[in-house]
Design an enzyme around this catalytic site. Structure first.
Site, PDB file in Angstrom:
ATOM      1  CE  LYS A  18      -3.751  -2.612   2.029  1.00  0.00           C
ATOM      2  NZ  LYS A  18      -4.449  -3.111   3.225  1.00  0.00           N
ATOM      3  CD  GLN A  36      -3.476  -4.708   6.376  1.00  0.00           C
ATOM      4  OE1 GLN A  36      -3.605  -3.642   5.779  1.00  0.00           O
ATOM      5  NE2 GLN A  36      -3.796  -5.867   5.839  1.00  0.00           N
ATOM      6  CG  ASP A  52      -9.718  -0.252   5.196  1.00  0.00           C
ATOM      7  OD1 ASP A  52      -9.500  -0.717   4.073  1.00  0.00           O
ATOM      8  OD2 ASP A  52      -9.039  -0.522   6.201  1.00  0.00           O
TER       9      ASP A  52
HETATM   10  N1  GUN Z   1      -6.705  -7.007   5.721  1.00  0.00           N
HETATM   11  C1  GUN Z   1      -6.937  -7.696   4.587  1.00  0.00           C
HETATM   12  N2  GUN Z   1      -7.533  -6.895   3.673  1.00  0.00           N
HETATM   13  C2  GUN Z   1      -7.690  -5.688   4.253  1.00  0.00           C
HETATM   14  C3  GUN Z   1      -8.214  -4.441   3.804  1.00  0.00           C
HETATM   15  O1  GUN Z   1      -8.716  -4.273   2.685  1.00  0.00           O
HETATM   16  N3  GUN Z   1      -8.172  -3.423   4.707  1.00  0.00           N
HETATM   17  C4  GUN Z   1      -7.665  -3.585   5.945  1.00  0.00           C
HETATM   18  N4  GUN Z   1      -7.673  -2.539   6.755  1.00  0.00           N
HETATM   19  N5  GUN Z   1      -7.156  -4.713   6.384  1.00  0.00           N
HETATM   20  C5  GUN Z   1      -7.163  -5.757   5.540  1.00  0.00           C
END
Ligand code: GUN
Length: 281
Positions: free
Chosen positions: A47, A91, A114
């Site tokens: 990311k 996350q 998110d």
């Molecule tokens: N863990 C796995 N996929 C995601 C996501 O799209 N966002 C977040 N915050 N955590 C994740």
């Protein structure tokens, strides 16, 4: 037809980089990573790399695996109050002792890139989305790239998670599909999935969807990232079997995963635009 998420995401990221440059805005994403789970570390790193690629600033907050819910809330509140931060991503999954719902609800909805906050999920379900979760929104954008219109189609989503299954169903509903959500308690799953013209698998089990479960010509979207007994990366769909029956299918890797990251970048830019220009809705 292979639905190439890698190519589509690269195209969208290039376009986004141009838009960011044109506006002269400088969006900034803050990630919160707790503990040392290698998969989560890798996702967060990817990311940050995407941020750099498109001209979004990023900061990474790293917390110990042993933190309390309050420690995480303190970090989130600081980011909510920080005028330099456009978007916040905590996350997931969080360690067991941290209350995930409380943390998600602490993120300011206008920084919730998110799209997991109940306000944003509620808006999505009311048909007035602000931020939608990145994976399902990325799927909608991939379908659109390949001119697959969900309107009037029978769509089946396997999985009812807050992050993927439920918002995926809402987005497909908003796009006028007829949607069924199936899950672990669904009886005779195959009889339901066989009727799907769009089948979305968000199960988290390696190669769970076999060709008997898929109708001829269906569009099959694989949201899984799993490792099989041999340690090989695979999706929720048995790609080799299903590929011959599906009309269109996403590969793993190179399907939905890159679309999730591109959509996160787009949501972060949208958050910054809202912050600098006021709400768009
Ligand atoms: N863990 C796995 N996929 C995601 C996501 O799209 N966002 C977040 N915050 N955590 C994740």
């Amino acid at each position: 037809m292979i639905l190439d998420g890698k190519k589509t995401s690269e195209k969208r990221l290039a376009l986004l980089a141009e838009k960011i440059e044109e506006t002269g805005l400088y969006p900034r994403l803050a990630t919160v990573l707790i503990g040392e789970d290698p998969a989560s570390q890798l996702y967060v790193k990817m990311k940050h790399k995407a941020c750099e690629q498109v001209g979004i600033g990023s900061i990474g907050i790293e917390l110990d695996a042993g933190v309390s819910t309050q420690d995480v809330l303190d970090a989130v509140h600081r980011l909510n109050d920080d005028p330099m931060i456009s978007g916040i991503l905590v996350q997931l999954p969080l360690p067991r002792q941290v209350d995930t719902h409380t943390v998600i609800e602490a993120v300011d909805p206008i920084k919730d890139v998110d799209g997991f906050h109940p306000t944003n999920l509620g808006r999505l379900f009311s048909g007035l989305p602000l931020f939608s979760p990145c994976t399902p929104l990325g799927v909608m954008r991939l379908l659109s790239e390949y001119k697959i219109d969900p309107a009037g189609k029978n769509a089946v989503v396997i999985g009812r998670s807050i992050e993927v299954g439920r918002p995926m169903a809402a987005l497909l509903t908003n796009a006028d599909a007829t949607v069924t959500i199936a899950h672990s308690k669904t009886v005779d799953l195959a009889s339901i999935t066989q009727k799907a013209e769009i089948l979305v698998a968000a199960v988290g089990r390696p190669r769970f969807v076999t060709s008997e479960m898929v109708g001829w010509g269906a569009t099959v979207i694989d949201i899984g990232t799993n490792y099989d007994e041999d340690g090989k990366l695979c999706g929720d769909v048995d790609f080799a079997m299903v590929e011959t029956k599906a009309g269109a299918i996403t590969p793993v890797p190179g399907g939905v995963g890159p679309m999730t990251i591109a959509t996160l970048m787009e949501n972060t830019f949208a958050a910054e635009k809202m912050r600098s220009c006021g709400p768009l809705v």
